[in-house]
Design a protein around this motif. Structure first.
Motif, PDB file in Angstrom:
ATOM      1  N   GLY A  49     -27.455   8.614 -22.417  1.00 29.35           N
ATOM      2  CA  GLY A  49     -27.185   7.362 -23.121  1.00 29.35           C
ATOM      3  C   GLY A  49     -28.375   6.440 -23.273  1.00 29.35           C
ATOM      4  O   GLY A  49     -28.620   5.904 -24.363  1.00 29.35           O
ATOM      5  N   SER A  50     -29.155   6.257 -22.208  1.00 27.88           N
ATOM      6  CA  SER A  50     -30.264   5.304 -22.273  1.00 27.88           C
ATOM      7  C   SER A  50     -31.318   5.735 -23.281  1.00 27.88           C
ATOM      8  O   SER A  50     -31.896   4.907 -23.992  1.00 27.88           O
ATOM      9  N   ASN A  51     -31.572   7.045 -23.374  1.00 27.44           N
ATOM     10  CA  ASN A  51     -32.579   7.522 -24.323  1.00 27.44           C
ATOM     11  C   ASN A  51     -32.081   7.509 -25.766  1.00 27.44           C
ATOM     12  O   ASN A  51     -32.862   7.330 -26.703  1.00 27.44           O
ATOM     13  N   ILE A  52     -30.772   7.690 -25.954  1.00 18.88           N
ATOM     14  CA  ILE A  52     -30.187   7.524 -27.289  1.00 18.88           C
ATOM     15  C   ILE A  52     -30.358   6.078 -27.731  1.00 18.88           C
ATOM     16  O   ILE A  52     -30.746   5.793 -28.870  1.00 18.88           O
ATOM     17  N   ILE A  53     -30.078   5.155 -26.828  1.00 19.09           N
ATOM     18  CA  ILE A  53     -30.230   3.732 -27.142  1.00 19.09           C
ATOM     19  C   ILE A  53     -31.685   3.407 -27.459  1.00 19.09           C
ATOM     20  O   ILE A  53     -31.983   2.720 -28.442  1.00 19.09           O
ATOM     21  N   ASN A  54     -32.598   3.902 -26.642  1.00 19.30           N
ATOM     22  CA  ASN A  54     -34.031   3.619 -26.868  1.00 19.30           C
ATOM     23  C   ASN A  54     -34.503   4.158 -28.220  1.00 19.30           C
ATOM     24  O   ASN A  54     -35.240   3.490 -28.949  1.00 19.30           O
ATOM     25  N   GLY A  55     -34.081   5.386 -28.551  1.00 20.13           N
ATOM     26  CA  GLY A  55     -34.486   5.969 -29.831  1.00 20.13           C
ATOM     27  C   GLY A  55     -33.937   5.198 -31.003  1.00 20.13           C
ATOM     28  O   GLY A  55     -34.616   5.002 -32.019  1.00 20.13           O
ATOM     29  N   ALA A  56     -32.690   4.747 -30.863  1.00 26.08           N
ATOM     30  CA  ALA A  56     -32.065   3.971 -31.940  1.00 26.08           C
ATOM     31  C   ALA A  56     -32.739   2.611 -32.082  1.00 26.08           C
ATOM     32  O   ALA A  56     -33.085   2.180 -33.193  1.00 26.08           O
ATOM     33  N   LEU A  57     -32.949   1.930 -30.968  1.00 24.68           N
ATOM     34  CA  LEU A  57     -33.532   0.592 -31.022  1.00 24.68           C
ATOM     35  C   LEU A  57     -34.952   0.613 -31.570  1.00 24.68           C
ATOM     36  O   LEU A  57     -35.356  -0.300 -32.306  1.00 24.68           O
ATOM     37  N   GLN A  58     -35.709   1.662 -31.225  1.00 27.44           N
ATOM     38  CA  GLN A  58     -37.079   1.744 -31.748  1.00 27.44           C
ATOM     39  C   GLN A  58     -37.073   1.754 -33.266  1.00 27.44           C
ATOM     40  O   GLN A  58     -37.882   1.091 -33.908  1.00 27.44           O
ATOM     41  N   GLN A  59     -36.126   2.495 -33.856  1.00 29.21           N
ATOM     42  CA  GLN A  59     -36.046   2.581 -35.308  1.00 29.21           C
ATOM     43  C   GLN A  59     -35.459   1.310 -35.909  1.00 29.21           C
ATOM     44  O   GLN A  59     -35.892   0.845 -36.965  1.00 29.21           O
ATOM     45  N   ILE A  60     -34.476   0.731 -35.233  1.00 24.83           N
ATOM     46  CA  ILE A  60     -33.850  -0.501 -35.728  1.00 24.83           C
ATOM     47  C   ILE A  60     -34.871  -1.626 -35.798  1.00 24.83           C
ATOM     48  O   ILE A  60     -34.981  -2.328 -36.810  1.00 24.83           O
ATOM     49  N   TYR A  61     -35.624  -1.803 -34.738  1.00 29.73           N
ATOM     50  CA  TYR A  61     -36.576  -2.919 -34.704  1.00 29.73           C
ATOM     51  C   TYR A  61     -37.767  -2.707 -35.631  1.00 29.73           C
ATOM     52  O   TYR A  61     -38.399  -3.669 -36.071  1.00 29.73           O
ATOM     53  N   SER A  62     -38.054  -1.465 -35.960  1.00 28.00           N
ATOM     54  CA  SER A  62     -39.211  -1.216 -36.826  1.00 28.00           C
ATOM     55  C   SER A  62     -38.839  -1.163 -38.299  1.00 28.00           C
ATOM     56  O   SER A  62     -39.689  -1.418 -39.152  1.00 28.00           O
ATOM     57  N   ASP A  63     -37.549  -0.857 -38.599  1.00 24.13           N
ATOM     58  CA  ASP A  63     -37.218  -0.573 -39.997  1.00 24.13           C
ATOM     59  C   ASP A  63     -35.913  -1.190 -40.485  1.00 24.13           C
ATOM     60  O   ASP A  63     -35.652  -1.221 -41.674  1.00 24.13           O
ATOM     61  N   LYS A  64     -35.058  -1.691 -39.575  1.00 25.46           N
ATOM     62  CA  LYS A  64     -33.723  -2.141 -39.971  1.00 25.46           C
ATOM     63  C   LYS A  64     -33.537  -3.651 -39.827  1.00 25.46           C
ATOM     64  O   LYS A  64     -32.415  -4.139 -39.748  1.00 25.46           O
ATOM     65  N   TYR A  65     -34.622  -4.382 -39.775  1.00 25.40           N
ATOM     66  CA  TYR A  65     -34.564  -5.832 -39.692  1.00 25.40           C
ATOM     67  C   TYR A  65     -33.734  -6.314 -38.498  1.00 25.40           C
ATOM     68  O   TYR A  65     -33.067  -7.338 -38.548  1.00 25.40           O
ATOM     69  N   GLN A  66     -33.767  -5.535 -37.425  1.00 23.70           N
ATOM     70  CA  GLN A  66     -33.141  -5.884 -36.152  1.00 23.70           C
ATOM     71  C   GLN A  66     -31.625  -6.047 -36.254  1.00 23.70           C
ATOM     72  O   GLN A  66     -31.012  -6.717 -35.428  1.00 23.70           O
ATOM     73  N   ASN A  67     -30.995  -5.422 -37.245  1.00 25.10           N
ATOM     74  CA  ASN A  67     -29.540  -5.495 -37.373  1.00 25.10           C
ATOM     75  C   ASN A  67     -28.890  -4.439 -36.471  1.00 25.10           C
ATOM     76  O   ASN A  67     -28.365  -3.425 -36.933  1.00 25.10           O
ATOM     77  N   VAL A  68     -28.915  -4.708 -35.171  1.00 25.02           N
ATOM     78  CA  VAL A  68     -28.468  -3.723 -34.187  1.00 25.02           C
ATOM     79  C   VAL A  68     -27.006  -3.351 -34.397  1.00 25.02           C
ATOM     80  O   VAL A  68     -26.640  -2.163 -34.396  1.00 25.02           O
ATOM     81  N   ASN A  69     -26.149  -4.336 -34.583  1.00 28.01           N
ATOM     82  CA  ASN A  69     -24.709  -4.072 -34.675  1.00 28.01           C
ATOM     83  C   ASN A  69     -24.326  -3.231 -35.885  1.00 28.01           C
ATOM     84  O   ASN A  69     -23.265  -2.602 -35.890  1.00 28.01           O
ATOM     85  N   ASP A  70     -25.165  -3.230 -36.901  1.00 29.07           N
ATOM     86  CA  ASP A  70     -24.871  -2.442 -38.096  1.00 29.07           C
ATOM     87  C   ASP A  70     -25.148  -0.951 -37.886  1.00 29.07           C
ATOM     88  O   ASP A  70     -24.647  -0.116 -38.638  1.00 29.07           O
ATOM     89  N   TYR A  71     -25.942  -0.622 -36.881  1.00 33.74           N
ATOM     90  CA  TYR A  71     -26.385   0.763 -36.727  1.00 33.74           C
ATOM     91  C   TYR A  71     -26.067   1.393 -35.373  1.00 33.74           C
ATOM     92  O   TYR A  71     -26.177   2.607 -35.225  1.00 33.74           O
TER      93      TYR A  71
END
Length: 475
Positions: free
Chosen positions: A330-352
């Motif tokens: 779980g922690s590494n799934i979260i880290n991989g997702a957050l890295q992409q969200i913060y770099s490319d998704k305008y920090q819209n965490v709840n959307d992704y």
């Protein structure tokens, strides 16, 4: 318009948060409520008119008010017609399940707001202009009841006087609808386009922005010969007349950017809406996985790398991730997702990224924690359309064993008709699930062409293979 194209385009609008639904009286009929003709039939009969011969229904209501000189009897009929006990219908069920935030309706009943509540969504209901100034905290959807509500029949929009005074008494509804029609993609269901308010608003938008208006959609039944058979004999004259009129109406709606989708029967509407829902769900990927015991092939570093890259790649391809906090995964799934969200998704965490940490204890001692976990897993998986299963072992009383929680999640996914992808190269429970599909003769047809590759693909190419399968599943 082609149905397949409509489902794809409207699904995209829903995904972007740009979609709205406009529900007319046709969405309530299957629950036992009357349509406009049914509502006004007693009025027409008292005026010695035949409702089947009338097209100006608003005029009938006005004639009746002129005849009675007061609205008391009209109000009572509205109250009687829409306060009876009815059950919801399939169109309402699916319509309110879709992740749409804006609903407009001319209906007086409460089916839409009741449907939203049944789907665990909090509605913010706008009936009066005063309601527009207030917002309910944590709302999931707004329901604009532009013609009023059954519980306030004295304020309902029904007769010509009401329509003529609409812009004075309900000008904020006009303004809000105009803004939504400009900024959102509407789907009109159960609507006849005979409402003068809507036609006036559409005309104003056309004048303001011309050919730059959004594309909207309208689902209606195609005029069919079967509907004009009397004792097996076709009333050809009436059929041809209505067929020509429908074609002209379809062309006219294009002036306002409204594309028509013709269907054989209205009973297809829930199926079409469910297709939209399923398309949206296939963009949400549930990742089931846990690992406590590593191996030479799957060292801790390699497991961490796979989980990180899988989540990161899913986000790069605009998929959403649903996951619990599986140990070691779980922690590494979260880290991989957050890295992409913060770099490319305008920090819209709840959307992704939707995370479901499991409760470890319960305040209510009458509930069993295992039952609570089962319900939790069902809720998690219902938020997705495709389920990936990786690894799956755990430490119990000092001994390593296969994760039975993953087995339960897999069984739930099958029961909910989700697309399952157990990944055998990650060993453990995921390998067992894959082998059991073969053993039990229920191997999914969508995985058959990938069977060998799933078993033999190099670990470094595994993420690319999973993305390929998911894209194929989406069509």
């Amino acid at each position: 318009m082609n149905l397949t194209n409509f489902i794809r385009e409207y699904s995209d609008a829903v995904k972007k948060g740009d979609a709205a639904i406009f529900a007319g009286a046709g969405t309530s009929i299957d629950s036992g409520y009357v349509n406009w003709k049914g509502l006004l039939k007693p009025f027409a009969e008292e005026l010695d008119l035949d409702i089947e011969k009338e097209h100006d229904l608003i005029g009938i209501a006005q004639y009746y008010l002129n005849h009675k000189r007061n609205r008391a009897s009209i109000n009572q009929k509205i109250l009687n017609a829409f306060t009876k006990d009815v059950e919801t219908n399939e169109t309402i069920k699916v319509m309110t399940k879709l992740p749409i935030e804006t609903y407009w309706t001319t209906n007086y009943d409460s089916l839409i707001e009741d449907g939203l509540k049944a789907n665990n969504r909090k509605p913010d209901i706008k009936i009066t202009e005063e309601d527009l100034a207030l917002n309910i905290k944590d709302r999931d959807a707004i329901v604009y009841k532009m013609h009023g509500d059954k519980n306030s029949p004295y304020d309902a929009v029904l007769v010509k006087d009401d329509y003529e005074m609409y812009d004075e008494k309900r000008s904020l509804f006009t303004t809000s609808l105009r803004a939504d029609l400009i900024s959102k993609t509407f789907l009109f269901i159960g609507f006849s386009f005979e409402d003068p308010n809507l036609e006036r608003i559409l005309a104003k938008i056309k004048i303001l922005i011309g050919s730059n208006s959004r594309t909207h959609y309208y689902i209606t039944k195609e005029v069919s010969k079967e509907d004009y058979l009397i004792d097996g004999v076709l009333n050809e004259e009436e059929y041809l007349y209505d067929s020509i009129k429908q074609k002209l109406k379809i062309e006219d709606l294009k002036r306002y950017g409204i594309e028509t989708i013709l269907i054989e029967q209205y009973t297809r509407i829930p199926e079409i809406l469910e297709s939209i829902n399923q398309r949206l769900l296939t963009e949400s990927i549930f990742i089931s996985g846990s690992i406590s015991q590593y191996s030479e092939r799957w060292s801790e570093a390699k497991v961490n790398e796979l989980c990180f890259n899988l989540a990161n790649s899913l986000l790069k391809n605009n998929y959403r991730i649903v996951s619990g906090f599986g140990l070691g995964v779980g922690s590494n799934i979260i880290n991989g997702a957050l890295q992409q969200i913060y770099s490319d998704k305008y920090q819209n965490v709840n959307d992704y990224l939707k995370l479901f940490p499991f409760p470890q204890s319960l305040q209510n001692k009458n509930l069993n924690i295992k039952d609570a976990w089962t319900d939790y897993r069902r809720m998690m998986i219902s938020n997705s359309g495709i389920c990936i299963f990786i690894f799956g072992n755990k430490l119990v009383d000092g001994k390593y064993e296969l994760a039975n929680g993953m087995q339960e999640e897999f069984d739930i996914a099958l029961k909910l008709n989700k697309k399952v992808i157990p990944v055998p190269t990650t060993c453990n429970m995921s390998e067992k699930l894959f082998d059991n599909l073969e053993r039990d003769g229920i191997f999914p047809s969508y995985l058959k062409e990938y069977k060998k590759r799933l078993k033999n693909t190099d670990d470094k190419k595994l993420v690319d293979l999973l993305i390929e399968i998911i894209k194929k599943l989406q069509g």
